[in-house]
Scaffold this active site. Structure first.
Site, PDB file in Angstrom:
ATOM      1  N   ASP A 100       0.799  -1.231   0.000  1.00  0.00           N
ATOM      2  CA  ASP A 100       0.000   0.000   0.000  1.00  0.00           C
ATOM      3  C   ASP A 100       0.833   1.283   0.000  1.00  0.00           C
ATOM      4  OD1 ASP A 100       1.065  -0.319   2.524  1.00  0.00           O
ATOM      5  OD2 ASP A 100      -0.823  -0.215   3.608  1.00  0.00           O
ATOM      6  N   HIS A 101       2.049   1.232   0.534  1.00  0.00           N
ATOM      7  CA  HIS A 101       2.794   2.479   0.723  1.00  0.00           C
ATOM      8  C   HIS A 101       3.541   2.959  -0.515  1.00  0.00           C
ATOM      9  CE1 HIS A 101       1.908   2.023   4.941  1.00  0.00           C
ATOM     10  NE2 HIS A 101       2.624   3.072   5.267  1.00  0.00           N
ATOM     11  N   ASP A 165       3.684  -1.071  11.605  1.00  0.00           N
ATOM     12  CA  ASP A 165       3.220   0.246  11.204  1.00  0.00           C
ATOM     13  C   ASP A 165       2.574   0.858  12.431  1.00  0.00           C
ATOM     14  OD1 ASP A 165       2.481   1.853   8.466  1.00  0.00           O
ATOM     15  OD2 ASP A 165       1.107   2.251  10.114  1.00  0.00           O
ATOM     16  N   ARG A 453      -1.478  12.435  10.311  1.00  0.00           N
ATOM     17  CA  ARG A 453      -0.210  13.104  10.614  1.00  0.00           C
ATOM     18  C   ARG A 453      -0.110  14.391   9.843  1.00  0.00           C
ATOM     19  NH1 ARG A 453       3.412   8.095  11.189  1.00  0.00           N
ATOM     20  NH2 ARG A 453       2.713   7.603  13.295  1.00  0.00           N
ATOM     21  N   SER A 648       6.460   7.331  13.161  1.00  0.00           N
ATOM     22  CA  SER A 648       6.410   6.052  12.471  1.00  0.00           C
ATOM     23  C   SER A 648       7.112   4.915  13.227  1.00  0.00           C
ATOM     24  CB  SER A 648       7.068   6.238  11.115  1.00  0.00           C
ATOM     25  OG  SER A 648       7.459   5.016  10.566  1.00  0.00           O
ATOM     26  N   ARG A 650       8.959   2.900  11.472  1.00  0.00           N
ATOM     27  CA  ARG A 650      10.052   2.515  10.562  1.00  0.00           C
ATOM     28  C   ARG A 650      11.357   2.324  11.327  1.00  0.00           C
ATOM     29  NH1 ARG A 650       9.457   8.470   7.888  1.00  0.00           N
ATOM     30  NH2 ARG A 650       7.340   7.711   7.856  1.00  0.00           N
TER      31      ARG A 650
HETATM   32  C1  MIC Z   1       3.444   6.483   8.515  1.00  0.00           C
HETATM   33  O1  MIC Z   1       2.241   6.726   8.598  1.00  0.00           O
HETATM   34  O2  MIC Z   1       4.335   7.268   8.887  1.00  0.00           O
HETATM   35  C2  MIC Z   1       3.864   5.163   7.959  1.00  0.00           C
HETATM   36  C3  MIC Z   1       4.516   5.398   6.670  1.00  0.00           C
HETATM   37  O3  MIC Z   1       2.722   4.365   7.728  1.00  0.00           O
HETATM   38  C4  MIC Z   1       4.792   4.515   8.970  1.00  0.00           C
HETATM   39  C5  MIC Z   1       5.443   3.288   8.507  1.00  0.00           C
HETATM   40  C6  MIC Z   1       6.590   3.514   7.606  1.00  0.00           C
HETATM   41  O4  MIC Z   1       7.346   4.451   7.799  1.00  0.00           O
HETATM   42  O5  MIC Z   1       6.747   2.703   6.707  1.00  0.00           O
HETATM   43  C7  MIC Z   1       4.164   4.247  10.326  1.00  0.00           C
HETATM   44  O6  MIC Z   1       3.242   4.919  10.697  1.00  0.00           O
HETATM   45  O7  MIC Z   1       4.658   3.404  11.066  1.00  0.00           O
HETATM   46 FE1  SF4 Z   2      -0.477   4.731   5.109  1.00  0.00          FE
HETATM   47 FE2  SF4 Z   2       0.697   5.434   7.417  1.00  0.00          FE
HETATM   48 FE3  SF4 Z   2      -0.788   7.155   6.012  1.00  0.00          FE
HETATM   49 FE4  SF4 Z   2      -1.934   5.181   7.225  1.00  0.00          FE
HETATM   50  S1  SF4 Z   2      -0.829   6.840   8.207  1.00  0.00           S
HETATM   51  S2  SF4 Z   2      -2.366   5.868   5.155  1.00  0.00           S
HETATM   52  S3  SF4 Z   2      -0.457   3.545   7.009  1.00  0.00           S
HETATM   53  S4  SF4 Z   2       1.139   6.245   5.399  1.00  0.00           S
END
Ligand code: MIC
Ligand code: SF4
Length: 758
Positions: A100-101, A165, A453, A648, A650
């Site tokens: 999805d990302h 995640d 976010r 995140s 990550r």
């Molecule tokens: C996000 O919302 O920041 C992400 C991208 O979904 C991350 C995961 C990632 O960095 O791959 C998260 O929330 O953990």
């Molecule tokens: Fe994707 Fe993270 Fe955004 Fe949710 S918050 S849509 S998991 S990038």
């Protein structure tokens, strides 16, 4: 050992979990000598051993056995590269991967998806084959955002899961303890080890009254974020209770739990109720609903807790839903909350650009059938009044199932009729996968989203984009006015003839009357015989790289470390290892390390992402500086402020410093997942005992971390900062390392320990 991972949670698994509840809940009550919160019941039901598990919330470490693991493509790559090196034949618990990302929003769903499949074919092929080989279910690109798919297919009341995640807690909307972790934690569980974490504190949020009018589930969590702030949930499960819960749909509850990540909570959860049962039935899991009904008394707090919450929760927050107004939070942080009616004043005082350059609806937190239905109801009214959007409006459906259903039911058409464009079922602009052509980098502009976010640079890479967050209906209302300084709820939307059009509060079905249309579902089960599957990582690939183990600790104190940087203020994982274009390198540690700390504001150098080379005083980009130090054999520390590593899951934000020669990260306070990730990778995560000592570190210090041979749980660690003028400061730091975590430090990483033992 899991037979194989299918497209949904087998009823037998749920039955087995529920079968443990009566005895284990009784053990919990007996050992604690009091009634239990709902979170505690789920935790006891999943404890490695309920009879011996540590009891003290926020103090003891404990081992849990989650029911499943889910990973998204951007984090799964590194997690699976680690899992591969453990030498195990198959995952030990049901596990899924969701693509999805990596899909960039550019033109529209179909073309964007096709482009993503082309652009990421090597990574998708790796994830597909590695999943197939190790018994993991694979959800192909276009199937939807991990958290929506998990809610629709896998989540169940009273279950426990891990996800790589941070928004994994979305599944708390169906009453699950669903925890966001770094890949290395997921690897433990996939390898058959327990998940080890501190027994969480429990914060109770008492919902009184009921949701109505323009107020949406999103507004509940925006309000909670304002009250608890971005670090208020750290180390705690946030548990909702009270009569207001039943006024919120299951997907609305998921929105609230999803965004609990923004207050640092371990996870959030709602009790099982009729709305959960309705959702389970609508998503073809009636048997699970029947089972949950049978065990319903265990799937909620004990009545005594409801009567005297202050006695049993670590903290209680009260929200009267009858009084709650629609909110908008931001910019730059999710806890800067205001009712929509107060945004005009704030925009004037703070000088936010009033015109909205883009409005975006969707993301894992707000893309359910009900969300889109409420947004579409606003759109229908607007169309009747002859209105179209004044700001471009982009919609990302959360899953293929939601997309196919909202298309069938005409909801997408309603939105398109006022000028909205529909993007692929993916993260898209929420994670900076957004190609905007309307502004130049550095142009100050305002966007409103229904995402979760809003850190600077998050959506489009531009630090001058001010992102505000509200519910889907608020975002559509604002897209109609095109301005944040118009209170569309009270003053209406200026109509074609200049007269204000007053919109009715949105009303929509929470679930599709005709049932969900699965669309082109996109699940691939793992191979029965893993021997038939080859996993290929090409040696010259720029996207994937096999991992080399980090070196074990040599037994000596760390001395002569340089201070690579001192982060000032907010330093999220998006500052440490940005996403957007860098998502490309999530499977290649060497390449992704070129983004290290590029978003950080360093006390010692101007701009973002710069540092001072203490060898000659020159200023250079931090990734270059770190690499040059590494090549010269110079190790370093980084100093951080409050809630360092917020955001995140990550683990790249922990692996990159480790790989580039970082030995310790010393901060005023850590965000939970990031601290755990650092420990997993063998980096010392140290917290200043006196936050004021942050000031003592200077650009040209050399730093020693001493007494490491006596490293022990609960024992402070001394850091000595030697200043260039010959003076020195001895600084006391604390850490949260258990014996096991210390073992990881000694071995070089948790993975090294796993390798030795498997
Ligand atoms: C996000 O919302 O920041 C992400 C991208 O979904 C991350 C995961 C990632 O960095 O791959 C998260 O929330 O953990
Ligand atoms: Fe994707 Fe993270 Fe955004 Fe949710 S918050 S849509 S998991 S990038």
């Amino acid at each position: 050992m899991a037979e194989t991972t299918g497209p949904t949670t087998p009823v037998a698994l749920v039955e087995e979990v529920y079968g443990r509840y009566p005895e284990r809940v009784a053990v919990g009550r007996r050992r604690l000598g009091r009634p239990l919160t709902y979170a505690e019941k789920v935790l006891f039901a999943h404890a490695e051993d309920p009879h011996t598990i540590g009891l003290e919330r926020g103090v003891d470490y404990a081992d849990y056995r989650p029911d499943r693991v889910a990973m998204q493509d951007a984090t799964a790559q590194m997690a699976l590269l680690q899992f591969m090196t453990a030498g195990l034949p198959r995952v030990a618990v049901p596990t899924t991967v969701h693509c999805d990302h990596l899909i960039q929003a550019r033109v529209g769903a179909e073309i964007d998806l096709k482009n993503a499949v082309d652009a990421n074919s090597e990574v998708y092929e790796f994830l597909r084959t590695v999943s197939s080989k190790y018994g993991i279910g694979f959800w192909k690109p276009g199937s939807g955002i991990i958290h929506q798919v998990v809610l629709e297919q896998y989540a169940f009341p009273g279950g426990m899961m891990l996800g790589t995640d941070s928004h994994t807690p979305n599944a708390g909307g169906l009453g699950m303890v669903a925890i966001g972790v770094g890949g290395a934690d997921a690897v433990d569980v996939m390898a058959g080890w327990p998940f080890n974490t501190k027994v969480p504190k429990v914060i109770g949020v008492h919902l009184k009254g009921g949701l109505s009018g323009w107020t949406a589930p999103k507004d509940v969590i925006l309000k909670v974020a304002g009250i608890l702030t971005v670090k208020g949930g750290t180390g705690a499960i946030v548990e909702y209770f009270g009569p207001g819960c039943e006024s919120i749909s299951a997907t609305g509850k998921a929105t609230i739990c999803n965004m609990g990540a923004e207050i640092g909570a371990t996870c959030s959860m709602f009790p099982y109720d009729d709305r959960s049962a309705m959702y389970l039935k609508a998503t073809e899991r009636e048997e699970i609903a029947d089972l949950a009904n049978e065990y319903a008394r265990h799937l909620r707090i004990d009545p005594e807790v409801e009567e005297e919450p202050e006695r049993f929760y670590d903290r209680v927050v009260e929200i009267d839903l009858d009084q709650l107004e629609p909110h908008l939070v931001g910019p730059h942080t999710p806890d800067l909350d205001r009712p929509v009616s107060e945004v005009r004043g704030a925009a004037e005082t703070e000088g936010y650009p009033p015109e909205i350059s883009y409005a975006l609806v969707g993301s894992c937190t707000n893309s359910s059938y009900e969300d889109i239905g409420r947004a579409a109801h606003v759109a229908r009214q607007a169309k009747t009044a002859g209105l179209t959007v004044r700001s471009p409006l982009l919609i990302t459906p959360g899953s293929e199932q939601v997309r196919a259903t909202i298309e069938r039911d005409g909801l997408l058409e309603d939105l398109e009729a006022i000028g909205a464009s529909v993007l692929a079922n993916a993260c898209g602009p929420c994670i900076g996968q957004w190609k905007r052509d309307d502004i130049e980098m550095g142009d100050r502009n305002t966007i409103v989203t229904s995402y979760n976010r809003n850190f600077p640079r998050r959506n489009d890479g531009n630090a001058e984009t001010l992102a505000f967050i509200g519910s889907p209906e608020t975002v559509v209302g604002m897209a109609l006015t095109g301005r944040i300084d118009v209170d569309f709820v009270h003053d209406g939307v200026p109509g074609p003839d200049g007269e204000a059009v007053h919109l009715e509060p949105p009303v929509a079905d929470e679930l599709p009357a005709k049932g969900f249309d699965p669309g082109d579902a996109g699940f691939q089960p793992p191979a029965r015989d893993s021997g038939t599957v080859d996993v290929v990582v090409h040696p010259g690939s720029e996207r994937l790289e096999l991992l080399e183990p980090f070196a074990a600790w040599n037994g000596a104190d760390l001395t002569g470390l340089r201070v690579l940087l001192k982060a000032v203020g907010k330093c999220t994982t998006d500052h440490i290892s940005p996403a957007g274009p860098w998502l490309r390198y999530r499977g290649h540690l060497t390449n992704i390390s070129q983004n290290l700390f590029t978003g950080v504001s360093n006390a010692f150098a101007d701009g973002h992402g710069n540092g001072v080379d203490t060898r000659d005083g020159s200023v250079k980009p931090l990734p270059d500086l770190a690499r040059e130090y590494k090549e010269a054999g110079i190790e370093w520390v980084a100093i951080g402020d409050e809630n360092y590593g917020e955001g995140s899951s990550r683990e790249h934000a922990a692996m990159e410093p480790r790989y580039m020669g970082g030995r310790a990260i010393i901060v005023r306070s850590f965000a939970r997942i990031h601290e755990a990730n650092l420990k997993k990778q063998g980096v010392l995560a140290l917290t200043l005992a006196d936050p004021a000592d942050y000031e003592k570190f200077r650009a040209d210090d050399t730093v020693d971390v001493v007494g490491l041979a006596e490293l022990a749980p609960g024992k402070p660690v001394t850091v000595v900062a030697h200043h260039a003028d010959g003076s020195r400061d001895e600084i006391r730091t604390t850490h949260t390392m258990s014996e096991e975590h210390i073992e990881w430090f000694r071995a070089g990483s948790a993975l090294n320990v796993l390798r030795q033992q498997s």
